[in-house]
Design a protein around this motif. Structure first.
Motif, PDB file in Angstrom:
ATOM      1  N   VAL A 143      42.968  30.927  17.918  1.00 32.25           N
ATOM      2  CA  VAL A 143      41.785  30.516  17.153  1.00 32.25           C
ATOM      3  C   VAL A 143      40.863  29.722  18.085  1.00 32.25           C
ATOM      4  N   PRO A 144      39.740  30.313  18.514  1.00 34.10           N
ATOM      5  CA  PRO A 144      38.780  29.559  19.325  1.00 34.10           C
ATOM      6  C   PRO A 144      37.931  28.657  18.438  1.00 34.10           C
ATOM      7  N   THR A 145      37.668  27.447  18.888  1.00 32.15           N
ATOM      8  CA  THR A 145      36.892  26.520  18.071  1.00 32.15           C
ATOM      9  C   THR A 145      35.796  25.823  18.866  1.00 32.15           C
ATOM     10  N   TYR A 146      34.700  25.593  18.187  1.00 32.81           N
ATOM     11  CA  TYR A 146      33.634  24.720  18.679  1.00 32.81           C
ATOM     12  C   TYR A 146      32.965  24.122  17.457  1.00 32.81           C
ATOM     13  N   ASN A 147      33.168  22.823  17.264  1.00 31.20           N
ATOM     14  CA  ASN A 147      32.638  22.109  16.093  1.00 31.20           C
ATOM     15  C   ASN A 147      33.087  22.751  14.772  1.00 31.20           C
ATOM     16  N   GLU A 148      34.391  22.842  14.597  1.00 30.81           N
ATOM     17  CA  GLU A 148      34.969  23.410  13.368  1.00 30.81           C
ATOM     18  C   GLU A 148      35.849  22.374  12.663  1.00 30.81           C
ATOM     19  N   ARG A 149      35.446  21.119  12.716  1.00 35.32           N
ATOM     20  CA  ARG A 149      36.244  20.036  12.144  1.00 35.32           C
ATOM     21  C   ARG A 149      36.518  20.250  10.648  1.00 35.32           C
ATOM     22  N   ASP A 150      35.550  20.789   9.922  1.00 37.49           N
ATOM     23  CA  ASP A 150      35.724  20.963   8.475  1.00 37.49           C
ATOM     24  C   ASP A 150      36.692  22.082   8.129  1.00 37.49           C
ATOM     25  N   ASN A 151      36.892  23.010   9.054  1.00 34.11           N
ATOM     26  CA  ASN A 151      37.712  24.185   8.760  1.00 34.11           C
ATOM     27  C   ASN A 151      39.103  24.162   9.387  1.00 34.11           C
ATOM     28  N   VAL A 152      39.270  23.429  10.490  1.00 36.93           N
ATOM     29  CA  VAL A 152      40.452  23.625  11.322  1.00 36.93           C
ATOM     30  C   VAL A 152      41.764  23.285  10.621  1.00 36.93           C
ATOM     31  N   ASP A 174      36.616  24.473  22.753  1.00 35.83           N
ATOM     32  CA  ASP A 174      35.603  24.450  23.812  1.00 35.83           C
ATOM     33  C   ASP A 174      34.923  23.084  23.902  1.00 35.83           C
ATOM     34  N   SER A 175      35.739  22.023  24.011  1.00 39.86           N
ATOM     35  CA  SER A 175      35.228  20.651  24.130  1.00 39.86           C
ATOM     36  C   SER A 175      34.298  20.291  22.965  1.00 39.86           C
ATOM     37  N   ALA A 221      39.465  19.311  18.204  1.00 38.69           N
ATOM     38  CA  ALA A 221      40.770  19.350  18.862  1.00 38.69           C
ATOM     39  C   ALA A 221      41.582  18.096  18.572  1.00 38.69           C
ATOM     40  N   ASP A 222      40.948  16.940  18.616  1.00 36.49           N
ATOM     41  CA  ASP A 222      41.657  15.681  18.351  1.00 36.49           C
ATOM     42  C   ASP A 222      42.223  15.662  16.936  1.00 36.49           C
ATOM     43  N   LEU A 223      41.436  16.132  15.985  1.00 38.70           N
ATOM     44  CA  LEU A 223      41.875  16.150  14.586  1.00 38.70           C
ATOM     45  C   LEU A 223      43.070  17.074  14.409  1.00 38.70           C
ATOM     46  N   THR A 227      37.352  23.286  29.476  1.00 36.76           N
ATOM     47  CA  THR A 227      36.230  22.552  30.058  1.00 36.76           C
ATOM     48  C   THR A 227      35.386  23.547  30.844  1.00 36.76           C
ATOM     49  N   GLY A 228      34.217  23.122  31.236  1.00 42.43           N
ATOM     50  CA  GLY A 228      33.355  24.019  31.986  1.00 42.43           C
ATOM     51  C   GLY A 228      32.479  24.849  31.074  1.00 42.43           C
ATOM     52  N   ALA A 229      32.069  26.020  31.559  1.00 45.30           N
ATOM     53  CA  ALA A 229      31.143  26.874  30.819  1.00 45.30           C
ATOM     54  C   ALA A 229      31.754  27.318  29.498  1.00 45.30           C
TER      55      ALA A 229
END
Length: 251
Positions: free
Chosen positions: A12-21, A42-43, A49-51, A68-70
Motif C-alpha cells: 500500500v503506497p501512501t502520501y498524506n493518507e492519515r485519515d484512511n491508513v 513517501d515521506s 507512517a508514524d500513525l 526518501t528522495g524523489a
C-alpha cells in the motif's frame, strides 16, 4: 514451518493518507489474516507512517518502508516489489490507500493468482464497475483504456487498474530495475511488460469506489505521461528477462 513463499504481501503506497491508513490496514488483516502488509510511505507530511507504526508496530504482519528522495507512485511500487522479491513472498498485491480498492476483493485476487501470473482487479470485465464517479471521469477512463488497447494491443479490459496481484515468478521476470514510469501509467507499463514476458494475465471483477477522504493525486503531468507511455512502450525495444535470455541460449 511457514515461509514467505506461503504468504501474500499487500503493498500500500501512501502520501498524506492519515485519515484512511488505520481502517484500511485493519480491513486488510480482517479479510486476509495471514497476509503481510507493506506500507510504502513517501515521506507524508501529515504523519501517515508514524500513525501506522504507532498502531501496528507489534503486529507480526505489518511492515513499513519509509521512502526518501524523489516521490512517485511508480517508484514506490518498484521499491515495494523489490522488497517482496528479496523476501521471497509467494504472491504480491498492490492497492490504493484511499478505499477506492475495497479490501473485500482481496481473497478473489489471491485465489485467481493460484493459476495466473498476473491478476487484474478489473472495472470493465463482466461483473465489474465504478461507483460515485462523475460521467466525465468514466468517459475519460473508458477512452484511456481504449486508447491503450489500440496502441499497445493489450488483451485486457482494464490496463489502468491499480488493484492487482502478481506471482513471485512474474515479478522475477519483469526486470523491475528497467521500469520508467513514475505516475499512474506505471500499471500500464507493468501490463505491457507482463505481455512481453508471456505471463498469463486474467481479470477478476471489482467495483471501484471514489476515495473516502483526502485529495486525488491526479495531475496534468500524470495525464500527459499516461498519453505518451503507450507510444514509448510500443516503439521501444523489448526488455528480455535474464532467465529467458539464458533459456534461449541453452545455458
Amino acid at each position: 514451518m511457514t515461509t514467505c513463499t506461503d504468504i501474500t504481501l499487500v503493498i500500500v503506497p501512501t502520501y498524506n493518507e492519515r485519515d484512511n491508513v488505520l481502517p484500511l490496514i485493519s480491513a486488510i488483516f480482517t479479510v486476509l489474516p495471514a497476509a503481510h502488509v507493506l506500507l510504502v510511505d513517501d515521506s507524508s507530511p501529515d504523519g501517515t507512517a508514524d500513525l501506522a507504526e504507532e498502531h501496528f508496530s507489534n503486529h507480526p504482519g505489518f511492515c513499513l518502508l519509509r521512502r526518501t528522495g524523489a516521490r512517485g507512485l511508480g517508484r514506490s511500487y518498484v521499491d515495494g516489489y523489490q522488497y517482496a522479491v528479496a523476501q521471497g513472498y509467494g504472491s504480491v498485491i498492490q492497492m490504493d490507500a484511499d478505499f477506492s480498492h475495497d479490501p473485500v476483493y482481496l481473497p478473489a485476487l489471491v485465489e485467481a493468482a493460484e493459476t495466473a501470473d498476473v491478476v487484474i482487479g478489473s472495472r470493465y470485465c463482466k461483473g465489474g464497475g465504478v461507483r460515485n464517479w462523475p460521467i466525465s471521469r468514466w468517459i475519460l477512463s473508458q477512452f484511456a483504456n481504449g486508447y491503450i488497447r489500440t496502441i499497445m494491443g493489450l488483451p485486457v479490459h482494464d490496463a489502468t487498474s491499480g488493484y492487482r496481484c502478481y506471482s513471485l515468478r512474474a515479478l522475477q521476470r519483469l526486470v523491475l530495475s528497467s521500469i520508467v514510469s513514475e505516475g499512474y501509467s506505471f500499471t500500464v507499463e507493468m501490463t505491457w511488460r507482463a505481455r512481453q514476458a508471456q505471463l498469463r494475465m486474467v481479470e477478476t471483477p471489482i467495483i471501484f469506489t471514489d476515495r473516502r477522504h483526502g485529495q486525488s493525486k491526479m495531475s496534468s503531468h500524470v495525464i500527459l505521461e499516461s498519453m505518451i507511455l503507450p507510444w514509448r512502450m510500443r516503439l521501444s525495444r523489448p526488455v528480455v528477462p535474464y532467465r529467458t535470455l539464458r533459456e534461449r541460449l541453452h545455458l
